[in-house]
Motif scaffolding. Sequence first.
Motif, PDB file in Angstrom:
ATOM      1  N   VAL A  57       0.865  -1.180   0.000  1.00  0.00           N
ATOM      2  CA  VAL A  57       0.000   0.000   0.000  1.00  0.00           C
ATOM      3  C   VAL A  57       0.901   1.230   0.000  1.00  0.00           C
ATOM      4  N   GLN A  58       1.171   1.739  -1.184  1.00  0.00           N
ATOM      5  CA  GLN A  58       1.969   2.952  -1.342  1.00  0.00           C
ATOM      6  C   GLN A  58       1.058   4.172  -1.476  1.00  0.00           C
ATOM      7  N   VAL A  59      -0.211   3.899  -1.805  1.00  0.00           N
ATOM      8  CA  VAL A  59      -1.255   4.927  -1.873  1.00  0.00           C
ATOM      9  C   VAL A  59      -2.408   4.425  -1.008  1.00  0.00           C
ATOM     10  N   ARG A  60      -2.846   5.217  -0.060  1.00  0.00           N
ATOM     11  CA  ARG A  60      -3.800   4.732   0.949  1.00  0.00           C
ATOM     12  C   ARG A  60      -5.070   4.161   0.341  1.00  0.00           C
ATOM     13  N   ARG A  61      -5.543   4.756  -0.771  1.00  0.00           N
ATOM     14  CA  ARG A  61      -6.812   4.282  -1.333  1.00  0.00           C
ATOM     15  C   ARG A  61      -6.683   2.910  -1.989  1.00  0.00           C
ATOM     16  N   ASP A  62      -5.448   2.391  -2.084  1.00  0.00           N
ATOM     17  CA  ASP A  62      -5.227   1.055  -2.644  1.00  0.00           C
ATOM     18  C   ASP A  62      -5.366  -0.043  -1.587  1.00  0.00           C
ATOM     19  N   ALA A  63      -5.551   0.338  -0.328  1.00  0.00           N
ATOM     20  CA  ALA A  63      -5.464  -0.627   0.772  1.00  0.00           C
ATOM     21  C   ALA A  63      -6.512  -1.732   0.673  1.00  0.00           C
ATOM     22  N   ASP A  64      -7.749  -1.377   0.347  1.00  0.00           N
ATOM     23  CA  ASP A  64      -8.807  -2.380   0.304  1.00  0.00           C
ATOM     24  C   ASP A  64      -8.519  -3.437  -0.759  1.00  0.00           C
ATOM     25  N   LEU A  65      -8.080  -3.003  -1.940  1.00  0.00           N
ATOM     26  CA  LEU A  65      -7.747  -3.958  -3.006  1.00  0.00           C
ATOM     27  C   LEU A  65      -6.580  -4.850  -2.581  1.00  0.00           C
ATOM     28  N   ALA A  66      -5.581  -4.285  -1.927  1.00  0.00           N
ATOM     29  CA  ALA A  66      -4.437  -5.078  -1.469  1.00  0.00           C
ATOM     30  C   ALA A  66      -4.879  -6.175  -0.505  1.00  0.00           C
ATOM     31  N   ARG A  67      -5.760  -5.830   0.410  1.00  0.00           N
ATOM     32  CA  ARG A  67      -6.245  -6.834   1.374  1.00  0.00           C
ATOM     33  C   ARG A  67      -7.059  -7.918   0.679  1.00  0.00           C
ATOM     34  N   ARG A  68      -7.900  -7.512  -0.265  1.00  0.00           N
ATOM     35  CA  ARG A  68      -8.715  -8.490  -0.988  1.00  0.00           C
ATOM     36  C   ARG A  68      -7.848  -9.427  -1.820  1.00  0.00           C
ATOM     37  N   MET A  69      -6.839  -8.880  -2.466  1.00  0.00           N
ATOM     38  CA  MET A  69      -5.941  -9.712  -3.277  1.00  0.00           C
ATOM     39  C   MET A  69      -5.160 -10.672  -2.393  1.00  0.00           C
ATOM     40  N   SER A  70      -4.727 -10.205  -1.231  1.00  0.00           N
ATOM     41  CA  SER A  70      -3.937 -11.046  -0.349  1.00  0.00           C
ATOM     42  C   SER A  70      -4.728 -12.259   0.125  1.00  0.00           C
ATOM     43  N   LYS A  71      -6.024 -12.090   0.321  1.00  0.00           N
ATOM     44  CA  LYS A  71      -6.870 -13.214   0.728  1.00  0.00           C
ATOM     45  C   LYS A  71      -6.962 -14.290  -0.362  1.00  0.00           C
ATOM     46  N   LEU A  72      -6.719 -13.880  -1.621  1.00  0.00           N
ATOM     47  CA  LEU A  72      -6.828 -14.812  -2.743  1.00  0.00           C
ATOM     48  C   LEU A  72      -5.498 -15.470  -3.102  1.00  0.00           C
ATOM     49  N   VAL A  73      -4.401 -14.946  -2.555  1.00  0.00           N
ATOM     50  CA  VAL A  73      -3.068 -15.485  -2.867  1.00  0.00           C
ATOM     51  C   VAL A  73      -2.519 -16.170  -1.614  1.00  0.00           C
ATOM     52  N   PRO A  74      -2.387 -17.480  -1.621  1.00  0.00           N
ATOM     53  CA  PRO A  74      -1.917 -18.215  -0.432  1.00  0.00           C
ATOM     54  C   PRO A  74      -0.547 -17.731   0.045  1.00  0.00           C
ATOM     55  N   GLU A  75      -0.407 -17.629   1.358  1.00  0.00           N
ATOM     56  CA  GLU A  75       0.864 -17.297   2.013  1.00  0.00           C
ATOM     57  C   GLU A  75       1.382 -15.907   1.648  1.00  0.00           C
ATOM     58  N   SER A  76       0.510 -15.058   1.143  1.00  0.00           N
ATOM     59  CA  SER A  76       0.917 -13.675   0.873  1.00  0.00           C
ATOM     60  C   SER A  76       0.614 -12.816   2.104  1.00  0.00           C
ATOM     61  N   ARG A  77       1.129 -11.607   2.085  1.00  0.00           N
ATOM     62  CA  ARG A  77       0.839 -10.668   3.171  1.00  0.00           C
ATOM     63  C   ARG A  77       0.695  -9.264   2.599  1.00  0.00           C
ATOM     64  N   VAL A  78       0.290  -8.339   3.445  1.00  0.00           N
ATOM     65  CA  VAL A  78       0.073  -6.957   3.031  1.00  0.00           C
ATOM     66  C   VAL A  78       0.990  -6.028   3.819  1.00  0.00           C
ATOM     67  N   LEU A  79       1.690  -5.152   3.116  1.00  0.00           N
ATOM     68  CA  LEU A  79       2.350  -4.031   3.777  1.00  0.00           C
ATOM     69  C   LEU A  79       1.331  -2.902   3.783  1.00  0.00           C
ATOM     70  N   ASP A  80       0.578  -2.799   4.862  1.00  0.00           N
ATOM     71  CA  ASP A  80      -0.532  -1.849   4.949  1.00  0.00           C
ATOM     72  C   ASP A  80      -0.013  -0.465   5.322  1.00  0.00           C
ATOM     73  N   TRP A  81      -0.926   0.504   5.344  1.00  0.00           N
ATOM     74  CA  TRP A  81      -0.591   1.860   5.750  1.00  0.00           C
ATOM     75  C   TRP A  81      -1.616   2.315   6.789  1.00  0.00           C
ATOM     76  N   PRO A  82      -1.405   1.963   8.045  1.00  0.00           N
ATOM     77  CA  PRO A  82      -2.352   2.337   9.097  1.00  0.00           C
ATOM     78  C   PRO A  82      -2.473   3.853   9.235  1.00  0.00           C
ATOM     79  N   ARG A  83      -3.608   4.296   9.720  1.00  0.00           N
ATOM     80  CA  ARG A  83      -3.874   5.726   9.840  1.00  0.00           C
ATOM     81  C   ARG A  83      -2.864   6.440  10.733  1.00  0.00           C
ATOM     82  N   GLN A  84      -2.356   5.769  11.742  1.00  0.00           N
ATOM     83  CA  GLN A  84      -1.439   6.420  12.676  1.00  0.00           C
ATOM     84  C   GLN A  84      -0.009   6.523  12.137  1.00  0.00           C
ATOM     85  N   VAL A  85       0.240   5.917  10.991  1.00  0.00           N
ATOM     86  CA  VAL A  85       1.580   5.937  10.387  1.00  0.00           C
ATOM     87  C   VAL A  85       1.683   7.104   9.407  1.00  0.00           C
ATOM     88  N   GLY A  86       2.695   7.949   9.604  1.00  0.00           N
ATOM     89  CA  GLY A  86       2.878   9.112   8.740  1.00  0.00           C
ATOM     90  C   GLY A  86       3.573   8.782   7.433  1.00  0.00           C
TER      91      GLY A  86
END
Length: 358
Positions: free
Chosen positions: A221-250
Amino acid sequence: MSEIYYLCRGQDDNIGDVVLRRVLARWSAECGRIHVFMGAASETFVASTLASVGGDVKVYTSKRKWMIGLFRDTLRGRGVLVFNPGEQRLEMRTAFSLVPLLTIQALARLKGGRPALRVGVCLKRTVGLGSRLSETLVRQSVRMSAVNAWRDTETTVRFPGRPSCDLAFAEGLQEREVSIARKRQILAVSLRPDRPLDLAFAADVISSFAHAHQLVVVFVVQVRRDADLARRMSKLVPESRVLDWPRQVGHGEQEAAVRALYRESRYVVSDRIHALIVAVTEGSIPIGFASASDSKTRTHLSAAGMLHPEWSREEANAEDLTEFAAFASETPAWGDPLRAARAELAVVHEKFVEAARG
């Protein structure tokens, strides 16, 4: 002493918009006192953009006050206008915003004052009267600017100015460090949600490719609005993970995390140009993932002399991705075109400073 008025507006949820604007902020600060208009940008966007700026800097949230200062210092012969880098759409809104800036450019020329500077810009055509009017006004502005350096091949063909490349190439690893991508074990994927995509099919292709090459998939997630798609894709790809961008992270912290991941990635697959550019500057191999009608990744990397594979959204399959990856891996060390891109930016930097200092 020059008074540098830097128009610095970007998407607040986008790390790439910080990176390229930080480079131009640093260049501007070398030339005099810097006045930066950043509108309603968040605190961490501002801090990350101005992180490498030393000296005297004033940040404006009011465009009116910024314009008054620019007008006053232009009358005094000290004002330098630095246009916003990045993509500029040729539309009616652009035309309206250019009118007062054109007036100031004309005033600077009349008074024999400092010139305007436009660096790291690409101009995107739209349709209708707004597109034609804004293109006419941009051409007038270009003629009254001392430096015009374009970041993509399409703009270079249509407008006078210097063929250059994106400012984000100036950041990242040194060229001598960009040579070890084959030893890395991560396949990073950064996708935007506003393009058609068969999620299950794309996930299957990515999973098959990663398995064949013994890579761990990380959705970035290099752009915050991409986060939902990243999470959805990760659920479909076994053993993958997400580098998310939490709100508290600048912005600065997230950029550091993204760069660290790209330094561990063999390939980065993306339809976001600054994911690919940041990947290159961290030693990863870029693979564009774009629709046939979307030439942005191709024109921007080509402007930097980087021939690269582009994986089609419409015709994606694991075999094509494997062929593209093989082509990219056999390309001469990515440090070579990166070195050339930075050499070009060094020339533009020199011209920028010379013009701004008068």
